[in-house]
Design an enzyme around this catalytic site. Structure first.
Site, PDB file in Angstrom:
ATOM      1  N   ASP A 253      -0.652   2.579  -3.531  1.00 37.24           N
ATOM      2  CA  ASP A 253      -0.373   1.811  -5.144  1.00 37.24           C
ATOM      3  C   ASP A 253      -1.579   2.636  -5.942  1.00 37.24           C
ATOM      4  O   ASP A 253      -2.449   3.302  -5.528  1.00 37.24           O
ATOM      5  CB  ASP A 253      -0.717   0.424  -5.056  1.00 37.24           C
TER       6      ASP A 253
HETATM    7  C1  BGC Z   1       1.903  -0.792  -9.744  1.00 38.04           C
HETATM    8  C2  BGC Z   1       2.877  -0.142  -8.783  1.00 38.04           C
HETATM    9  C3  BGC Z   1       3.430   1.049  -9.687  1.00 38.04           C
HETATM   10  C4  BGC Z   1       2.565   1.913 -10.045  1.00 38.04           C
HETATM   11  C5  BGC Z   1       2.793   3.126 -11.127  1.00 38.04           C
HETATM   12  C6  BGC Z   1       0.856   0.126 -10.358  1.00 38.04           C
HETATM   13  O1  BGC Z   1      -0.183  -0.162 -11.162  1.00 38.04           O
HETATM   14  O2  BGC Z   1       1.350  -1.629  -9.114  1.00 38.04           O
HETATM   15  O3  BGC Z   1       3.999  -1.083  -8.653  1.00 38.04           O
HETATM   16  O4  BGC Z   1       4.348   1.553  -8.877  1.00 38.04           O
HETATM   17  O5  BGC Z   1       1.375   1.492 -10.786  1.00 38.04           O
HETATM   18  O6  BGC Z   1       3.641   2.994 -11.819  1.00 38.04           O
END
Ligand code: BGC
Length: 692
Positions: A253
Site C-alpha cells: 500500500d
Molecule cells: C490506499 C490504497 C490505494 C492507494 C493508491 C492508498 O492510500 O490505501 O487503497 O490503492 O492509496 O491509490
C-alpha cells in the site's frame, strides 16, 4: 551492436504466449538482467521528490509506473485505482462497491469490471488497484463503501467477479491484505487475531481471488499480530505464496505500506509503490551486502512481476481502447443499471411506494443532499465523472409534468413543516458525505472512520418534524454502510438505502420511487438496532482484537434482533419459497450436493429475487456459527411464474481450520441447509444432510 541492443526485448513479439512459454520467457529475461535492473523492477519509477508534488495536486491523476526498463524494453506496471470506476482523468462513476454488493449480481459486477478495464486501458494504465475486499467488521469503518459487505463468501465471489471483468483487459489487484477494517489509525494499528479466525473469516475471500488468478495482492498498512502486513512473512510467504500457491506479485500500500526494504523483501513484498524509497535499488544492494537477504528473493520477486507483465501485455482487442470509450453511453448505462439494482427498499408501510405518477399534485423534497452530487469518498477511490444526476434531478425527471416538486433544504424546521403539510408526499434525502466517512487522509477535514452510526442530529430532527405533519414521509439514505435508523424508523412510511449510488444514482432513485423499476437489492451487511449489537470499535485505538464473530453471525450467536437483517430487502412484488430439496442426503468429504428450491412471484409485478443459502453445523466438535452464507442466486420472475433455483454446495467449503493440525477439516456431522429471501430465521426453509 552495443551490449544493450543485444539484450533488447521486442515486447510486441510476445503475444498469445502459453503458460509454459510465459514461464520460459520470464526466466530468460531474468537471466539477462543485472542485479540493479532486477531491483528496478521492484520499485516505482519515481522518487518522492519527483512524484510527491504531482500526487499532492491531485491524487492518482495519472497512472503510476513501476519497473519500466527502457533499455531492455520491459514495460512498467501502470497503476490506476478504483473501485467505483477509474480514478484517472474523467471516467464512468459506478455506485460504490457496498452498493454493488447489495445487488447480489455477479454478472453485473463482472460487466462493471470489464468496463473499468477498458476505461483504465484507454487512459493508458495496465493495472487496476481497486478490487477491495476487506471485511466490514463494523460499519464505522471509513472505507466501508469500498468493499462489498460483511460476509466472507459474498466478498469472495464479488472480488472474483470484478477481477474477472478487469482481467479481460488489464492486471487486477486485490487489497488490502489483511484485516484492514479501521481507518483513522491504519498506519499504526495492530490487529491481534487467532489463526482460526484469520483463516476462516478474514482470508477466504482473498484465497478465492488467488484461485481465480488475480495478478497481484496489495499488502495492508496495519499490523497483524505485531508485524506490519508488508513485513509479515506469515501472511505473505507462508499463507499467500506457499499455502495458496499464489503466482502473482505483492505490491505495498502507498508510502506507509512498508518501513524497511529488507524486512519487506524477506516477508514477500515484490513491488514498492508509489515511490522508489524504502526498496530503492541502492539501499537494497546495501542491505544485501550486509547479508540481510539473498539474491534468490530478488529473482523470485522479479519472476513474479515478469510473468504478469507478459501475460497481460497484449490482453484484449486493441480496437476497444480509445478515449471515446471513456464514460460513453454504453458505460454510463451500465452505471444506471448498477444503481437500479443496488438501491435497497427497507420499509414500505401500506405500500406507499411506488408513487402513482399523474395522481400527485405536489411532492416536497427536503435535505441538502437532495441537491448535492454525492458519490462517495474523496480519497484514493475518488472518481471524477463528467456529470452526476442528483436525487432532485432524478425525482423531477421521473415525476413528469403533472406533479409539482418543491425543494427545501430543511434548514428552518417550521418552514419545512408548512411545506410538508401542504404536500401529499414528503421525501427526505439524508446521510453522510466524504467529510463524515472515507479514507483517513491525516487532514482535519477527513479523518476516516465515522464518528456515529446515527444520522446527524439535524437530519434526525428534520425527519421527525416532517413525519409529525405528513404521514406520507419517505426517507432516502446515502452512506457507505449500515446506518442506525432505530430512533426514527417507526415514524416514517418508507425507507430506501441509496448508498453512494454513482453518477446515475438520481435517475435510478426517481425510477424506483415511481415504479418504473422494481427494487431487488438486499443488504450485504446488518443494520443493527444499536452499537451494543456490534463488535468493539474505537477509531482511536492502536491495539485491537478481532474475534470470530461479527455481523449476522454475531447477531445469531447472541440472539440479537437487528433493525434489518443481513440479506434483507423489499420488493414491489412478493415471493414464496417451496419444496426445498437436495439430491443426496449423505456425501463424502470430497463430495458435492445440489440444493433446489421453487420460487414463485406471488404478486402483480415482474421482479428479481435474491435467493440465499446458509449452512449450519449440528454437533460440531468446535465452536461454529449458527449459520454461514454458502451460496446465492438471482431469479427473474413474471407475476405468477415459478422457477426452480439450483445451488451447488461442496463438502470442502464446510471445513473449519484446525489450528493444531494446521489444516482444514471437513467434519463427519449433520449439516443444516437454510434457504430463503434473507438471513432471518423466520424467512428460511430448512433441510439436512450429512457428511461421512
Ligand atoms: C490506499 C490504497 C490505494 C492507494 C493508491 C492508498 O492510500 O490505501 O487503497 O490503492 O492509496 O491509490
Amino acid at each position: 551492436m552495443s551490449e544493450d541492443s543485444k539484450r533488447w526485448i521486442n515486447w510486441d513479439d510476445l503475444q498469445d504466449l502459453s503458460v509454459d512459454q510465459i514461464e520460459e520467457k520470464a526466466k530468460q529475461i531474468l537471466s539477462i538482467m543485472t542485479l540493479k535492473e532486477k531491483l528496478n523492477q521492484m520499485v516505482a519509477d519515481q522518487t518522492v521528490t519527483e512524484g510527491g508534488p504531482k500526487m499532492h495536486k491531485r491524487y492518482n491523476a495519472e497512472s503510476i509506473s513501476a519497473g519500466e526498463d527502457k533499455k531492455l524494453g520491459v514495460p512498467g506496471v501502470l497503476f490506476s485505482d478504483g473501485p467505483r470506476g477509474v480514478v484517472i482523468g474523467s471516467s464512468t462513476c459506478f455506485p460504490v462497491s457496498m452498493a454493488r454488493g447489495a445487488s447480489w449480481d455477479l454478472e453485473l459486477e463482472e460487466k462493471i469490471g470489464s468496463v473499468i478495464g477498458i476505461e483504465a486501458k484507454s487512459h493508458g494504465a495496465n493495472y487496476f488497484g481497486g478490487v477491495c475486499i476487506n471485511l466490514l467488521r463494523h460499519p464505522a469503518w471509513g472505507r466501508a463503501q469500498e468493499t462489498y459487505g460483511e460476509d466472507t463468501y459474498h466478498l469472495g465471489v464479488f472480488g472474483v467477479a470484478l477481477l474477472k471483468g478487469v482481467q479481460k483487459h488489464i492486471m487486477a489487484c486485490a487489497k488490502h491484505y489483511a484485516c484492514n477494517s479501521i481507518e483513522t489509525t491504519r498506519f499504526n494499528l495492530n490487529v491481534s487475531i487467532d489463526e482460526r479466525t484469520l483463516r476462516e473469516v478474514y482470508l477466504p475471500h482473498f484465497k478465492k481471488c488467488v484461485d481465480a488468478g488475480v495478478a497481484s495482492i496489495m499488502s495492508a498498512y496495519n499490523k497483524v499480530n505485531g508485524k506490519y502486513c508488508g513485513h509479515n512473512p506469515h501472511l505473505l510467504r507462508e499463507i499467500l505464496k506457499e499455502d495458496w500457491n499464489f503466482k502473482g506479485f505483492v505490491l505495498t500500500d502507498f508510502f506507509w505500506g512498508i518501513r524497511n526494504g529488507a524486512l519487506a523483501i524477506n516477508a514477500g513484498v515484490d513491488i514498492e509503490m508509489p515511490f522508489e524509497f524504502r526498496m530503492a535499488p541502492d539501499k537494497m544492494i546495501g542491505y544485501m551486502n550486509e547479508g540481510r537477504f539473498t539474491e534468490d528473493l530478488v529473482d523470485e520477486g522479479v519472476l513474479r512481476i515478469l510473468r504478469q507483465k507478459l501475460k497481460f501485455a497484449h490482453k484484449g482487442d486493441p480496437k476497444l481502447y480509445n478515449k471515446e470509450k471513456i464514460a460513453c453511453k454504453e458505460h454510463t448505462d451500465l452505471a444506471l443499471e448498477a444503481a437500479r439494482k443496488s438501491i435497497v427498499l427497507l420499509k414500505n408501510k401500506k405500500s406507499i411506494l411506488p408513487l402513482k405518477r399523474n395522481e400527485i399534485k405536489q411532492i416536497a423534497v427536503f435535505g441538502k443532499l437532495t441537491n448535492t452530487p454525492n458519490i462517495g469518498d474523496h480519497g484514493s477511490s475518488r472518481v471524477y465523472p463528467p456529470y452526476v444526476i442528483t436525487p432532485l434531478e432524478g425525482i423531477k425527471s421521473s415525476a413528469g409534468n403533472a406533479t409539482n416538486i418543491i425543494f427545501n433544504e430543511g434548514e428552518d424546521l417550521e418552514d419545512a413543516k408548512e411545506l410538508a403539510k401542504s404536500s401529499e408526499i414528503s421525501i427526505i434525502v439524508a446521510g453522510y458525505t466524504h467529510i463524515d466517512e472515507g479514507e483517513g487522509s491525516g487532514s482535519k477535514e477527513r479523518t476516516g472512520d465515522r464518528k456515529s452510526l446515527r444520522l446527524h442530529e439535524k437530519d434526525e430532527k428534520l425527519i421527525s418534524a416532517i413525519a409529525s405533519v405528513n404521514e406520507n414521509c419517505i426517507v432516502a439514505l446515502e452512506g457507505g454502510g449500515p446506518i442506525i435508523v432505530e430512533p426514527w424508523e417507526n415514524e416514517v412510511s418508507a425507507i430506501l438505502m441509496l448508498w453512494y449510488p454513482g453518477m446515475e444514482g438520481g435517475t435510478a432513485l426517481g425510477e424506483i420511487l415511481f415504479g418504473d423499476i422494481n427494487p431487488s437489492a438486499k443488504l450485504p451487511a446488518v443494520f443493527a438496532k444499536s452499537e451494543d449489537q456490534l463488535p468493539y470499535f474505537d477509531t482511536n485505538v492502536t491495539e485491537i482484537e478481532y474475534g470470530y464473530y461479527h455481523g449476522y453471525r454475531l447477531m445469531d450467536k447472541e440472539g440479537y434482533e437487528p433493525t434489518y437483517p443481513f440479506g434483507y430487502g423489499l420488493s414491489y412484488t412478493s415471493y414464496s419459497y417451496n419444496n426445498l430439496r437436495i439430491d443426496k442426503s449423505m456425501i463424502s468429504s470430497d463430495g458435492e450436493i445440489q440444493v433446489s428450491v421453487d420460487v414463485t412471484n406471488t404478486g402483480n409485478i415482474t421482479g428479481e429475487e435474491v435467493v440465499q443459502m446458509y449452512v449450519g453445523y449440528k454437533n460440531s466438535s468446535v465452536d461454529r456459527p449458527f449459520k454461514d452464507l454458502k451460496g446465492f442466486d438471482k431469479v427473474f420472475l413474471t407475476p405468477g411464474e415459478t422457477k426452480t433455483v439450483n445451488l451447488g454446495l461442496r463438502a470442502e467449503d464446510l471445513a473449519y481450520y484446525d489450528i493444531d493440525r494446521k489444516e482444514w477439516v471437513v467434519e463427519n456431522i449433520i449439516y443444516i441447509i437454510y434457504v430463503g429471501p434473507s438471513s432471518r430465521k423466520e424467512d428460511l426453509l430448512t433441510t439436512t444432510f450429512s457428511i461421512s
